[in-house]
Structure formats: structure tokens, C-alpha cells
Design a protein around this motif. Structure first.
Motif, PDB file in Angstrom:
ATOM      1  N   UNK A  18       2.019   2.683   5.544  1.00  0.00           N
ATOM      2  CA  UNK A  18       1.593   1.427   4.624  1.00  0.00           C
ATOM      3  C   UNK A  18       2.784   0.231   4.923  1.00  0.00           C
ATOM      4  N   UNK A  19       4.196   0.786   5.054  1.00  0.00           N
ATOM      5  CA  UNK A  19       4.910  -0.461   5.368  1.00  0.00           C
ATOM      6  C   UNK A  19       4.693  -1.491   6.271  1.00  0.00           C
ATOM      7  N   UNK A  20       3.964  -0.815   7.506  1.00  0.00           N
ATOM      8  CA  UNK A  20       3.780  -1.686   8.563  1.00  0.00           C
ATOM      9  C   UNK A  20       2.572  -2.534   8.366  1.00  0.00           C
ATOM     10  N   UNK A  21       1.792  -2.194   7.501  1.00  0.00           N
ATOM     11  CA  UNK A  21       0.525  -3.001   7.129  1.00  0.00           C
ATOM     12  C   UNK A  21       0.919  -3.967   6.130  1.00  0.00           C
ATOM     13  N   UNK A  22       1.919  -3.676   5.194  1.00  0.00           N
ATOM     14  CA  UNK A  22       2.444  -4.813   4.483  1.00  0.00           C
ATOM     15  C   UNK A  22       3.049  -5.583   5.043  1.00  0.00           C
ATOM     16  N   UNK A  23       3.819  -5.551   6.033  1.00  0.00           N
ATOM     17  CA  UNK A  23       4.581  -6.249   6.761  1.00  0.00           C
ATOM     18  C   UNK A  23       3.802  -7.127   7.524  1.00  0.00           C
ATOM     19  N   UNK A  24       2.368  -6.644   8.223  1.00  0.00           N
ATOM     20  CA  UNK A  24       1.670  -7.480   8.839  1.00  0.00           C
ATOM     21  C   UNK A  24       1.005  -8.515   7.815  1.00  0.00           C
ATOM     22  N   UNK A  25       0.711  -8.292   6.789  1.00  0.00           N
ATOM     23  CA  UNK A  25       0.211  -9.277   5.669  1.00  0.00           C
ATOM     24  C   UNK A  25       1.038 -10.374   5.429  1.00  0.00           C
ATOM     25  N   UNK A  39      -5.250  -6.916  13.575  1.00  0.00           N
ATOM     26  CA  UNK A  39      -5.772  -5.703  13.251  1.00  0.00           C
ATOM     27  C   UNK A  39      -4.996  -4.808  12.249  1.00  0.00           C
ATOM     28  N   UNK A  40      -3.677  -4.882  12.571  1.00  0.00           N
ATOM     29  CA  UNK A  40      -2.611  -4.044  11.656  1.00  0.00           C
ATOM     30  C   UNK A  40      -2.822  -4.365  10.348  1.00  0.00           C
ATOM     31  N   UNK A  41      -3.052  -5.585   9.894  1.00  0.00           N
ATOM     32  CA  UNK A  41      -3.066  -6.188   8.410  1.00  0.00           C
ATOM     33  C   UNK A  41      -4.553  -5.615   7.896  1.00  0.00           C
ATOM     34  N   UNK A  42      -5.197  -5.456   8.677  1.00  0.00           N
ATOM     35  CA  UNK A  42      -6.836  -5.089   8.122  1.00  0.00           C
ATOM     36  C   UNK A  42      -6.822  -3.320   7.923  1.00  0.00           C
ATOM     37  N   UNK A  43      -5.973  -2.618   8.422  1.00  0.00           N
ATOM     38  CA  UNK A  43      -6.040  -1.249   8.250  1.00  0.00           C
ATOM     39  C   UNK A  43      -5.889  -0.723   6.736  1.00  0.00           C
ATOM     40  N   UNK A  44      -6.671   0.259   6.631  1.00  0.00           N
ATOM     41  CA  UNK A  44      -6.519   0.765   5.150  1.00  0.00           C
ATOM     42  C   UNK A  44      -6.239   2.401   5.266  1.00  0.00           C
ATOM     43  N   UNK A  45      -5.937   2.763   3.969  1.00  0.00           N
ATOM     44  CA  UNK A  45      -5.631   4.382   3.996  1.00  0.00           C
ATOM     45  C   UNK A  45      -6.838   5.161   4.056  1.00  0.00           C
ATOM     46  N   UNK A  46      -6.707   6.202   4.691  1.00  0.00           N
ATOM     47  CA  UNK A  46      -5.361   7.082   5.172  1.00  0.00           C
ATOM     48  C   UNK A  46      -5.174   6.372   6.482  1.00  0.00           C
ATOM     49  N   UNK A  47      -3.823   6.188   6.764  1.00  0.00           N
ATOM     50  CA  UNK A  47      -3.215   5.627   7.963  1.00  0.00           C
ATOM     51  C   UNK A  47      -2.738   6.689   8.702  1.00  0.00           C
ATOM     52  N   UNK A  48      -3.061   6.224  10.029  1.00  0.00           N
ATOM     53  CA  UNK A  48      -2.316   7.357  11.173  1.00  0.00           C
ATOM     54  C   UNK A  48      -1.062   6.610  11.664  1.00  0.00           C
ATOM     55  N   UNK A  49       0.110   7.090  11.663  1.00  0.00           N
ATOM     56  CA  UNK A  49       1.506   6.723  11.855  1.00  0.00           C
ATOM     57  C   UNK A  49       1.543   5.995  13.168  1.00  0.00           C
ATOM     58  N   UNK A  50       0.634   6.906  14.099  1.00  0.00           N
ATOM     59  CA  UNK A  50       0.865   6.516  15.616  1.00  0.00           C
ATOM     60  C   UNK A  50       0.079   5.320  15.617  1.00  0.00           C
ATOM     61  N   UNK A  51      -1.186   5.071  15.033  1.00  0.00           N
ATOM     62  CA  UNK A  51      -1.728   3.822  15.284  1.00  0.00           C
ATOM     63  C   UNK A  51      -1.332   2.618  14.545  1.00  0.00           C
TER      64      UNK A  51
END
Length: 158
Positions: A18-25, A39-51
Motif C-alpha cells: 500500500x505504500x507504493x500506491x500511496x506514493x503514486x497517489x 496504473x499504480x495509483x489505481x490498484x486496490x487491495x489485495x495488493x501483490x507486492x511483485x506487481x
């Protein structure tokens, strides 16, 4: 999530997807834009760390962010925590202890040794005999005053 704080969490192996998604936002809010960032900012949980890591590193490349050093990110994180102490005294004890842990792991600096003393005060107040009769108010006051002093000195980012 600021870039330097995210990198610090990456370096410390404490990063969450979620840190990566928050960073992207936050990057989008600050006017940056790229396909991977969107794309990163639009991802939602459950999140895949590799993705999320894959999209993060693509976004970094697309918007041309240079990886900062571990030491610089640690200093930046300490400054962030110092500001948090001043802004929210209710988190002062937790943030002071976090500062101590970062300094213990990364720096040998006489001006920062005060955080060792503060961590000892915290331990004595919370878990010890409290032989110094430390009150919560006096402990927080000491922490806030030291945070203000160190921010004023500004030696962490020199």
C-alpha cells in the motif's frame, strides 16, 4: 508517501504494498504523470507486492527519479519524525523511539546521542522503576523541545 520516505522503507525492508500506491497517489497530486504511475495509483487491495514493485520501478524510470542514498533517506526520515513530534505531541513518545532506532542503526553523531538518553527516559517511564519520577507531560515536553532544537540546527541534511 514522500519519495525519500518510501525509499527509506524499501532500504529497511519495511515497505508494504500500500505504500507504493500511496506514493503514486501523492505523486499524481504533485503534478507528476506517467502510464505506470497512473496504473499504480489505481490498484486496490489485495495488493501483490511483485506487481506494485514492478509498477513502481517503471514509474520511477518514466518520470526520471534518481534513487537517493540510504543515508540521505534515513536523515530525511528523522527530519520527518521530528516534524511529526512537533505537529502531534500524542505521538511524541513513539516517534522519539523510532528516531532512536534509526540513529542507532545508521549514525554515530554526538549531537544525536540525546535520542539514546530520551529512549532511556521512555523505557524508565514506561517499563522501569521510574526512579527519576518522570511524568508523561515532562517526557513529552523534553521530546518536543529536543525536536524543535534539532530542526532549528538543521544539521541532519547538511
Amino acid at each position: 508517501m514522500e519519495t525519500k520516505i518510501l525509499y527509506f522503507k524499501i532500504f529497511e525492508k519495511k515497505v508494504e504494498p500500500i505504500d507504493y500506491v500511496n506514493w503514486a497517489c501523492e505523486m499524481l497530486e504533485n503534478g507528476f504523470s506517467s502510464t505506470s504511475l497512473n496504473t499504480l495509483s489505481s490498484l486496490s487491495e489485495p495488493l501483490n507486492i511483485f506487481e506494485v514493485e514492478d509498477y513502481f520501478y517503471r514509474a520511477v524510470k518514466e518520470i526520471d527519479i534518481q534513487e537517493p542514498s540510504h543515508e540521505y533517506c534515513a536523515k530525511y526520515f528523522i527530519r520527518y519524525l521530528l516534524k511529526q513530534i512537533i505537529d502531534d505531541e500524542f505521538k511524541a513518545i513513539d516517534n522519539a523511539y523510532e528516531i532512536y532506532k534509526v540513529i542507532r542503526e545508521h549514525f554515530i553523531n554526538d549531537e544525536l546521542n540525546v535520542w539514546y538518553e530520551i529512549s532511556e527516559m521512555i523505557d524508565d517511564y514506561q517499563f522501569g522503576d521510574n526512579v527519576m519520577n518522570i511524568t508523561g507531560k515532562s517526557l513529552i515536553s523534553s521530546i518536543v523541545n529536543e525536536a524543535k532544537k534539532q530542526l532549528k540546527l538543521n544539521f541532519l541534511l547538511n
